[in-house]
Design an enzyme around this catalytic site. Sequence first.
Site, short mmCIF file in Angstrom:
data_model
loop_
_atom_site.label_atom_id
_atom_site.label_comp_id
_atom_site.label_asym_id
_atom_site.label_seq_id
_atom_site.Cartn_x
_atom_site.Cartn_y
_atom_site.Cartn_z
N HIS A 23 5.29 26.55 40.19
CA HIS A 23 6.47 26.16 40.97
C HIS A 23 6.20 26.43 42.45
O HIS A 23 5.09 26.80 42.82
CB HIS A 23 7.73 26.86 40.47
CG HIS A 23 7.68 28.35 40.52
ND1 HIS A 23 7.56 29.06 41.68
CD2 HIS A 23 7.72 29.27 39.52
CE1 HIS A 23 7.55 30.35 41.42
NE2 HIS A 23 7.63 30.51 40.12
N HIS A 26 4.40 29.69 43.62
CA HIS A 26 2.95 29.68 43.43
C HIS A 26 2.28 28.80 44.49
O HIS A 26 1.25 29.15 45.04
CB HIS A 26 2.57 29.08 42.07
CG HIS A 26 3.16 29.78 40.89
ND1 HIS A 26 4.05 29.16 40.04
CD2 HIS A 26 2.99 31.02 40.41
CE1 HIS A 26 4.39 30.00 39.08
NE2 HIS A 26 3.77 31.14 39.28
N CYS A 131 11.23 46.84 30.41
CA CYS A 131 11.63 45.43 30.57
C CYS A 131 10.51 44.55 30.04
O CYS A 131 9.38 44.62 30.54
CB CYS A 131 11.93 45.09 32.02
SG CYS A 131 12.25 43.32 32.24
N CYS A 134 9.12 42.10 32.71
CA CYS A 134 8.18 42.68 33.68
C CYS A 134 6.99 43.32 32.98
O CYS A 134 5.99 43.64 33.62
CB CYS A 134 8.86 43.75 34.51
SG CYS A 134 10.22 43.14 35.50
N CYS A 148 17.24 45.55 34.91
CA CYS A 148 16.01 45.26 35.63
C CYS A 148 16.37 44.52 36.92
O CYS A 148 17.11 43.54 36.87
CB CYS A 148 15.08 44.38 34.78
SG CYS A 148 13.78 43.60 35.75
N HIS A 151 14.97 40.75 36.50
CA HIS A 151 15.48 39.90 35.42
C HIS A 151 16.96 40.06 35.14
O HIS A 151 17.53 39.29 34.36
CB HIS A 151 14.67 40.14 34.14
CG HIS A 151 13.25 39.73 34.28
ND1 HIS A 151 12.27 40.59 34.71
CD2 HIS A 151 12.65 38.52 34.11
CE1 HIS A 151 11.12 39.94 34.78
NE2 HIS A 151 11.32 38.69 34.43
N LYS A 300 15.82 34.76 43.31
CA LYS A 300 14.42 34.37 43.42
C LYS A 300 14.17 33.10 42.62
O LYS A 300 14.75 32.89 41.58
CB LYS A 300 13.58 35.52 42.84
CG LYS A 300 12.10 35.29 42.94
CD LYS A 300 11.39 36.32 42.08
CE LYS A 300 9.96 35.92 41.83
NZ LYS A 300 9.37 36.67 40.74
N LYS A 303 11.28 30.22 36.91
CA LYS A 303 11.78 29.39 35.83
C LYS A 303 12.90 30.07 35.05
O LYS A 303 13.87 29.44 34.65
CB LYS A 303 10.64 29.03 34.87
CG LYS A 303 11.05 27.90 33.95
CD LYS A 303 9.86 27.34 33.22
CE LYS A 303 10.30 26.13 32.41
NZ LYS A 303 9.18 25.52 31.73
ZN LIG Z 1 12.18 42.72 34.42
#
Ligand SMILES: [Zn+2]
Length: 528
Positions: A23, A26, A131, A134, A148, A151, A300, A303
């Site tokens: 995406h 990157h 998590c 992560c 987290c 996430h 952020k 996806k």
């Molecule tokens: Zn996480």
Amino acid sequence: MNQNSMDSFYITTPIYYVNAEPHIGHAYTTIVADVIARFYRLSGFDSFFLTGTDEHGNKVVEAAEKSGETVKAYVDRISKTFKETWPKLNIKNDYFVRTTDKNHQDTVSEILSEVYAKGDIYFSEYEGKYCIGCERFYTDTELLQGNCPIHKSEPRLIKEENYFFRMSNYQDWLIDHIDKHPDFIRPERYRNEVIAFLKDPLEDLCISRPKKRLSWGIPLHFDENYVTYVWFDALINYISANGYPEGEQFKKFWPVAQHIIAKDILKPHGIYWPCMLKAAGIEPYQHLNVHGYWNMRTGKMSKSLGNIVQPLDLAAKYGLDAFRYFLLRDMVFGLDSDFSEESLVRRLNADLANDLGNLVSRSMAMTVKYLDGSLFAPGKLEEADIGLREAALKVVEDYKGMMKAFAFNKALIVIWELIGRANKYIDIMKPWVLAKSDRERLGTVLHTITEVIKMVSVLLWPFMPQTAEKIQHQLGLDRSGLELTLDSLKEWGKTKQVRPISKGPALFPRVKVEEGRPAVLSDNVELP
Ligand SMILES: [Zn+2]
């Protein structure tokens, strides 16, 4: 620094996790690496640019299951997508590393052996909040309202026996190293973040995962019931890819290694990695360069949060160089930036079609019209000519410093100030009047303008290689692209013209905006 490393440059992107396709995040990181690698090549350095894919861990297994493939087939497919995306964005990496490469896996085992033999790895029980996204444990202070921070989901409480790396042994060394090398981590805000983190005692790093929970990883050779934790595995790519410990590439490039990362992986790169290197008896990298996030509207871009921008779609719609320019011009390296198609179009129309496009188009047109495209030796330079020349030479020097400091937006701003100055010079000199009254003066003015355009094209080459080479072709120069080094710009007026100057189609067709939405015009707008 030894003689061998004086003229070398080594840049890496993170290896991208293969649980999603490439995406814009990157694309940005990898284009930045391409721009800085091209800049160093243009400066005469032998440059090595590494990117690749991170292919172990739970998330990969889950993603493979979801897509109904074997893990191997899945990682091969996604890794290939990354590998094939970069050339389409005119990114010229020297090597593409995969953590499933045998060579990489062997290096990981080798480093683990060294650290284990040294007594820096021990076995212990640990209970913590983990998590899955992560793939790491979080302390309570790191969590945001129990979730987290990345996430936004609640970590699971996990209790298990694992191997630990005595990272705490290296805390004092790392604090001292950062203190002695103020630009080890840059920009400064991220250095400060790492220093703040190091104010508390560093916990040892869990470097294993039990096979019963995760089998897709590099086995620990000293305990077959475990595989290597993904970060301990992944970070080693930066040295496995160029032949640690005895490879020539490793010896040449590692002493000048620089990493580029997004801020979400600051801790593994700013803390784990230098400690791992130190424990293995390897000198740390030279610089860690940290950038911010591209925000769509909230959070952020990734996806899992559902707002993804396909880099290739935008590059295809507006042109690759316009896309590369926008990313490097709009983001202040280190800070977050807002991404929108509208601001890309605004930049394209104002900076590229108008300022740059106009300068090139009208200068070429006048040289063709008044001099049949052939410049002749300039007459005596007047104050205005000298002023423009001195300004241009100063921009070259400023640019070098800004590029080395990853201040890409500033480098582009000074280039655009020069473009603005050159456009103003044309307006004041009025070559169309000189064409009727003073042919020698006309020749001098057009010579000065084309010299500035040549400089601009060289400075722009790392950012927009295709556009730079198109301009150089129109200028009829004997050299183009990488052959026109930054050093060659010191010799004002010495570049040979081997063909008459020619007019080309508009470099950047203007994008018409209708009802607030951009619509690409198919016809190239000819400028006066
Ligand atoms: Zn996480």
